[in-house]
Design a protein around this motif. Structure first.
Motif, PDB file in Angstrom:
ATOM      1  N   ALA A   1     -65.722 -34.564  -4.919  1.00  0.00           N
ATOM      2  CA  ALA A   1     -64.499 -34.912  -4.194  1.00  0.00           C
ATOM      3  C   ALA A   1     -64.282 -36.420  -4.191  1.00  0.00           C
ATOM      4  CB  ALA A   1     -64.572 -34.382  -2.763  1.00  0.00           C
ATOM      5  N   ASP A   2     -65.343 -37.168  -3.987  1.00  0.00           N
ATOM      6  CA  ASP A   2     -65.242 -38.625  -3.969  1.00  0.00           C
ATOM      7  C   ASP A   2     -64.770 -39.148  -5.329  1.00  0.00           C
ATOM      8  OD1 ASP A   2     -65.828 -41.251  -2.608  1.00  0.00           O
ATOM      9  OD2 ASP A   2     -67.204 -41.417  -4.288  1.00  0.00           O
ATOM     10  N   ALA A   3     -65.298 -38.581  -6.396  1.00  0.00           N
ATOM     11  CA  ALA A   3     -64.910 -39.024  -7.738  1.00  0.00           C
ATOM     12  C   ALA A   3     -63.452 -38.701  -8.036  1.00  0.00           C
ATOM     13  CB  ALA A   3     -65.816 -38.368  -8.784  1.00  0.00           C
ATOM     14  N   MET A   4     -62.953 -37.619  -7.428  1.00  0.00           N
ATOM     15  CA  MET A   4     -61.601 -37.155  -7.726  1.00  0.00           C
ATOM     16  C   MET A   4     -60.563 -37.604  -6.698  1.00  0.00           C
ATOM     17  SD  MET A   4     -61.896 -35.742 -10.564  1.00  0.00           S
ATOM     18  CE  MET A   4     -60.152 -35.381 -10.554  1.00  0.00           C
ATOM     19  N   GLY A   5     -60.965 -38.404  -5.728  1.00  0.00           N
ATOM     20  CA  GLY A   5     -60.018 -38.826  -4.710  1.00  0.00           C
ATOM     21  C   GLY A   5     -59.525 -37.662  -3.875  1.00  0.00           C
ATOM     22  N   ALA A   6     -60.438 -36.784  -3.498  1.00  0.00           N
ATOM     23  CA  ALA A   6     -60.096 -35.596  -2.727  1.00  0.00           C
ATOM     24  C   ALA A   6     -61.024 -35.477  -1.530  1.00  0.00           C
ATOM     25  CB  ALA A   6     -60.206 -34.347  -3.605  1.00  0.00           C
ATOM     26  N   GLN A   7     -60.737 -34.530  -0.656  1.00  0.00           N
ATOM     27  CA  GLN A   7     -61.621 -34.210   0.448  1.00  0.00           C
ATOM     28  C   GLN A   7     -62.544 -33.066   0.017  1.00  0.00           C
ATOM     29  OE1 GLN A   7     -59.617 -33.697   4.289  1.00  0.00           O
ATOM     30  NE2 GLN A   7     -57.828 -34.756   3.439  1.00  0.00           N
ATOM     31  N   PRO A   8     -63.793 -33.049   0.491  1.00  0.00           N
ATOM     32  CA  PRO A   8     -64.706 -31.972   0.084  1.00  0.00           C
ATOM     33  C   PRO A   8     -64.148 -30.573   0.320  1.00  0.00           C
ATOM     34  CG  PRO A   8     -65.927 -33.702   1.190  1.00  0.00           C
ATOM     35  CD  PRO A   8     -64.467 -34.068   1.328  1.00  0.00           C
ATOM     36  N   ALA A   9     -63.434 -30.387   1.412  1.00  0.00           N
ATOM     37  CA  ALA A   9     -62.887 -29.057   1.718  1.00  0.00           C
ATOM     38  C   ALA A   9     -61.813 -28.628   0.731  1.00  0.00           C
ATOM     39  CB  ALA A   9     -62.327 -29.042   3.137  1.00  0.00           C
ATOM     40  N   GLU A  10     -61.321 -29.565  -0.066  1.00  0.00           N
ATOM     41  CA  GLU A  10     -60.285 -29.235  -1.051  1.00  0.00           C
ATOM     42  C   GLU A  10     -60.876 -28.774  -2.375  1.00  0.00           C
ATOM     43  OE1 GLU A  10     -56.696 -32.249   0.326  1.00  0.00           O
ATOM     44  OE2 GLU A  10     -58.353 -33.077  -0.875  1.00  0.00           O
ATOM     45  N   VAL A  11     -62.186 -28.902  -2.557  1.00  0.00           N
ATOM     46  CA  VAL A  11     -62.844 -28.561  -3.823  1.00  0.00           C
ATOM     47  C   VAL A  11     -63.316 -27.117  -3.810  1.00  0.00           C
ATOM     48  CG1 VAL A  11     -64.774 -29.063  -5.361  1.00  0.00           C
ATOM     49  CG2 VAL A  11     -63.551 -30.941  -4.231  1.00  0.00           C
ATOM     50  N   ILE A  12     -62.800 -26.330  -4.728  1.00  0.00           N
ATOM     51  CA  ILE A  12     -63.187 -24.926  -4.891  1.00  0.00           C
ATOM     52  C   ILE A  12     -63.897 -24.807  -6.241  1.00  0.00           C
ATOM     53  CG2 ILE A  12     -62.364 -22.540  -5.105  1.00  0.00           C
ATOM     54  CD1 ILE A  12     -59.839 -23.475  -3.534  1.00  0.00           C
ATOM     55  N   PHE A  13     -65.191 -24.555  -6.216  1.00  0.00           N
ATOM     56  CA  PHE A  13     -65.928 -24.417  -7.473  1.00  0.00           C
ATOM     57  C   PHE A  13     -65.565 -23.095  -8.158  1.00  0.00           C
ATOM     58  CE2 PHE A  13     -69.050 -27.446  -5.492  1.00  0.00           C
ATOM     59  CZ  PHE A  13     -68.928 -28.438  -6.458  1.00  0.00           C
ATOM     60  N   THR A  14     -65.433 -23.156  -9.482  1.00  0.00           N
ATOM     61  CA  THR A  14     -65.104 -21.986 -10.294  1.00  0.00           C
ATOM     62  C   THR A  14     -66.021 -21.962 -11.518  1.00  0.00           C
ATOM     63  OG1 THR A  14     -63.500 -23.117 -11.718  1.00  0.00           O
ATOM     64  CG2 THR A  14     -62.679 -22.255  -9.608  1.00  0.00           C
ATOM     65  N   SER A  15     -65.763 -21.034 -12.422  1.00  0.00           N
ATOM     66  CA  SER A  15     -66.566 -20.952 -13.643  1.00  0.00           C
ATOM     67  C   SER A  15     -66.062 -21.873 -14.739  1.00  0.00           C
ATOM     68  CB  SER A  15     -66.575 -19.512 -14.165  1.00  0.00           C
ATOM     69  OG  SER A  15     -65.257 -19.110 -14.523  1.00  0.00           O
ATOM     70  N   GLY A  16     -64.924 -22.527 -14.522  1.00  0.00           N
ATOM     71  CA  GLY A  16     -64.403 -23.429 -15.546  1.00  0.00           C
ATOM     72  C   GLY A  16     -62.905 -23.609 -15.415  1.00  0.00           C
ATOM     73  N   GLY A  17     -62.338 -24.307 -16.407  1.00  0.00           N
ATOM     74  CA  GLY A  17     -60.914 -24.608 -16.373  1.00  0.00           C
ATOM     75  C   GLY A  17     -60.031 -23.386 -16.426  1.00  0.00           C
ATOM     76  N   SER A  18     -60.394 -22.402 -17.230  1.00  0.00           N
ATOM     77  CA  SER A  18     -59.546 -21.213 -17.359  1.00  0.00           C
ATOM     78  C   SER A  18     -59.436 -20.454 -16.044  1.00  0.00           C
ATOM     79  CB  SER A  18     -60.099 -20.284 -18.457  1.00  0.00           C
ATOM     80  OG  SER A  18     -59.959 -20.868 -19.733  1.00  0.00           O
ATOM     81  N   GLU A  19     -60.560 -20.293 -15.355  1.00  0.00           N
ATOM     82  CA  GLU A  19     -60.499 -19.595 -14.068  1.00  0.00           C
ATOM     83  C   GLU A  19     -59.718 -20.406 -13.040  1.00  0.00           C
ATOM     84  OE1 GLU A  19     -63.261 -17.466 -10.640  1.00  0.00           O
ATOM     85  OE2 GLU A  19     -64.207 -18.832 -12.068  1.00  0.00           O
ATOM     86  N   SER A  20     -59.910 -21.717 -13.044  1.00  0.00           N
ATOM     87  CA  SER A  20     -59.175 -22.562 -12.110  1.00  0.00           C
ATOM     88  C   SER A  20     -57.677 -22.463 -12.351  1.00  0.00           C
ATOM     89  CB  SER A  20     -59.634 -24.008 -12.239  1.00  0.00           C
ATOM     90  OG  SER A  20     -60.985 -24.152 -11.881  1.00  0.00           O
ATOM     91  N   ASP A  21     -57.269 -22.512 -13.616  1.00  0.00           N
ATOM     92  CA  ASP A  21     -55.852 -22.367 -13.948  1.00  0.00           C
ATOM     93  C   ASP A  21     -55.311 -21.017 -13.490  1.00  0.00           C
ATOM     94  OD1 ASP A  21     -55.496 -24.854 -15.102  1.00  0.00           O
ATOM     95  OD2 ASP A  21     -55.784 -24.161 -17.158  1.00  0.00           O
ATOM     96  N   SER A  22     -56.067 -19.968 -13.742  1.00  0.00           N
ATOM     97  CA  SER A  22     -55.620 -18.630 -13.360  1.00  0.00           C
ATOM     98  C   SER A  22     -55.474 -18.493 -11.849  1.00  0.00           C
ATOM     99  CB  SER A  22     -56.598 -17.574 -13.889  1.00  0.00           C
ATOM    100  OG  SER A  22     -56.644 -17.587 -15.310  1.00  0.00           O
ATOM    101  N   LEU A  23     -56.439 -19.053 -11.118  1.00  0.00           N
ATOM    102  CA  LEU A  23     -56.351 -19.019  -9.659  1.00  0.00           C
ATOM    103  C   LEU A  23     -55.117 -19.762  -9.166  1.00  0.00           C
ATOM    104  CD1 LEU A  23     -60.047 -19.642  -8.544  1.00  0.00           C
ATOM    105  CD2 LEU A  23     -58.647 -17.656  -7.937  1.00  0.00           C
ATOM    106  N   ALA A  24     -54.875 -20.924  -9.757  1.00  0.00           N
ATOM    107  CA  ALA A  24     -53.739 -21.733  -9.318  1.00  0.00           C
ATOM    108  C   ALA A  24     -52.415 -21.067  -9.650  1.00  0.00           C
ATOM    109  CB  ALA A  24     -53.804 -23.114  -9.971  1.00  0.00           C
ATOM    110  N   VAL A  25     -52.279 -20.580 -10.882  1.00  0.00           N
ATOM    111  CA  VAL A  25     -50.991 -20.058 -11.327  1.00  0.00           C
ATOM    112  C   VAL A  25     -50.729 -18.661 -10.783  1.00  0.00           C
ATOM    113  CG1 VAL A  25     -49.609 -19.429 -13.333  1.00  0.00           C
ATOM    114  CG2 VAL A  25     -50.986 -21.516 -13.374  1.00  0.00           C
ATOM    115  N   LEU A  26     -51.645 -17.741 -11.026  1.00  0.00           N
ATOM    116  CA  LEU A  26     -51.428 -16.378 -10.538  1.00  0.00           C
ATOM    117  C   LEU A  26     -51.602 -16.298  -9.026  1.00  0.00           C
ATOM    118  CD1 LEU A  26     -53.194 -14.290 -13.334  1.00  0.00           C
ATOM    119  CD2 LEU A  26     -50.784 -14.959 -13.151  1.00  0.00           C
ATOM    120  N   GLY A  27     -52.681 -16.916  -8.528  1.00  0.00           N
ATOM    121  CA  GLY A  27     -52.926 -16.887  -7.090  1.00  0.00           C
ATOM    122  C   GLY A  27     -51.901 -17.689  -6.304  1.00  0.00           C
ATOM    123  N   GLY A  28     -51.544 -18.868  -6.843  1.00  0.00           N
ATOM    124  CA  GLY A  28     -50.557 -19.698  -6.160  1.00  0.00           C
ATOM    125  C   GLY A  28     -49.174 -19.094  -6.183  1.00  0.00           C
TER     126      GLY A  28
END
Length: 338
Positions: A56-83
């Motif tokens: 979070a510190d490296a990305m200019g974010a708060q720790p509570a905003e970081v959701i660990f995933t298996s990689g970029g594809s899963e993160s994209d899917s969560l954001a697009v389909l889930g969002g």
């Protein structure tokens, strides 16, 4: 360059940094499920949260905003389909040059934002497409094939003006151009470890705390009730170490890469190539070029025979070569895109 050849495919995956490898090996010795209540589990949890804070510190974010995933594809899917699902609105807009994990939403009803011949999402066209029925807009920060930087500030403002959430895939940006989740103003951001010197198998979706994408899988909801599965502490620690080092080294490394990029572009243009990367503002680590009358697959084979490792288009197509959807979206012909 090393004794095994010349590796030019860092946009696909990059060598694990020594510090990241060290963290991975150390944390693999840790026993305990971070969701468990006993002391071993809590020790694992403490290490996981330490990695979350570092990332979070490296990305200019708060720790509570970081959701660990298996990689970029899963993160994209969560954001697009889930969002999109959580937005409660019927429309989702994605750019024509997105990673397949985002562009695949078109098969589920998402609409496409066009790009110019230079490979930049057309803000004027986006303004005519984004409306109050739009729940989510997703545009990558840096294109994974051309390296061209997208105008996400303008596009985010358009999305927010209509009450839509904005997601950006920043996988190719971190460690190559300055990236701050906080300063970007976006609602969700995708990052991945193995593009910046971390291990394969872990990424993160950074999402503002008030954003609650719908889960796209079943399970215990270990990551903010959005993503399920036992967290791999070793991968998280290695990812965080790599990200921190990549951000710390950004200025020096970007200067080195920019100089190398200029040299490569000049040589390619001397051979008659069209350097697609330099037709708009671009990151320093990618060069995309086409040669009139020469198929990319043939050139790739010749380079590989000489132990020079490069890619033809995106590496996320299961190893099947086909015309680049990015170049096609930019108006190139089938022959140029092949």
């Amino acid at each position: 360059m090393n004794k095994t050849g010349v590796y030019f495919d860092h946009a696909a995956t990059s060598q694990v940094r020594p510090l990241a490898a060290e963290q991975l090996m150390q944390k693999l010795q840790l026993v305990g499920n971070p969701a468990a209540l006993h002391r071993a589990g809590q020790r694992a949890r403490a290490q996981l949260e330490e990695a979350r804070e570092q990332l979070a510190d490296a990305m200019g974010a708060q720790p509570a905003e970081v959701i660990f995933t298996s990689g970029g594809s899963e993160s994209d899917s969560l954001a697009v389909l889930g969002g999109w699902g959580a937005s409660g609105r019927p429309r989702c807009l994605v750019s024509a040059i997105e990673h397949p994990a985002v562009l695949g939403a078109v098969e589920r009803g998402a609409e496409v934002l066009p790009v110019t011949s230079a490979g930049v999402v057309a803000a004027d066209a986006a303004a005519g497409l984004i409306d109050e029925r739009t729940g989510l807009v997703s545009v990558q920060l840096v294109n994974n094939e051309t390296g061209i930087i997208q105008p996400i500030d303008d596009l985010r403002r358009l999305a927010h003006a209509s009450g839509a959430w904005f997601h950006t895939d920043a996988v190719q940006a971190v460690g190559n151009i300055p990236v701050s989740f906080r300063d970007s103003g976006v609602d969700m951001m995708t990052i991945s470890a193995h593009k910046l010197g971390g291990p394969v198998g872990i990424g993160a979706l950074i999402a503002r705390k008030e954003i609650e994408p719908h889960p796209i899988g079943l399970g215990g909801g270990q990551e903010r009730k959005v993503r399920s599965g036992t967290a791999t502490v070793a991968l998280a620690a290695s990812f965080a170490a790599a990200a921190a080092e990549a951000v710390e080294d950004l200025a020096r490394e970007a200067e080195r890469l920019r100089a190398l990029q200029r040299r490569i572009v000049e040589r390619l243009q001397g051979f008659g190539a069209r350097a697609n990367t330099v037709e708009a503002d671009h990151a320093p680590h990618i060069v995309n070029a086409t040669f009139p009358g020469l198929r990319a697959g043939d050139l790739l084979f010749l380079l590989d025979q000489r132990d020079v490792y490069a890619s033809v288009g995106s590496a996320c197509r299961a190893g099947v070569h086909q015309p680049s959807e990015v170049l096609l979206a930019m108006g190139r012909s089938d022959d140029e895109a092949a």
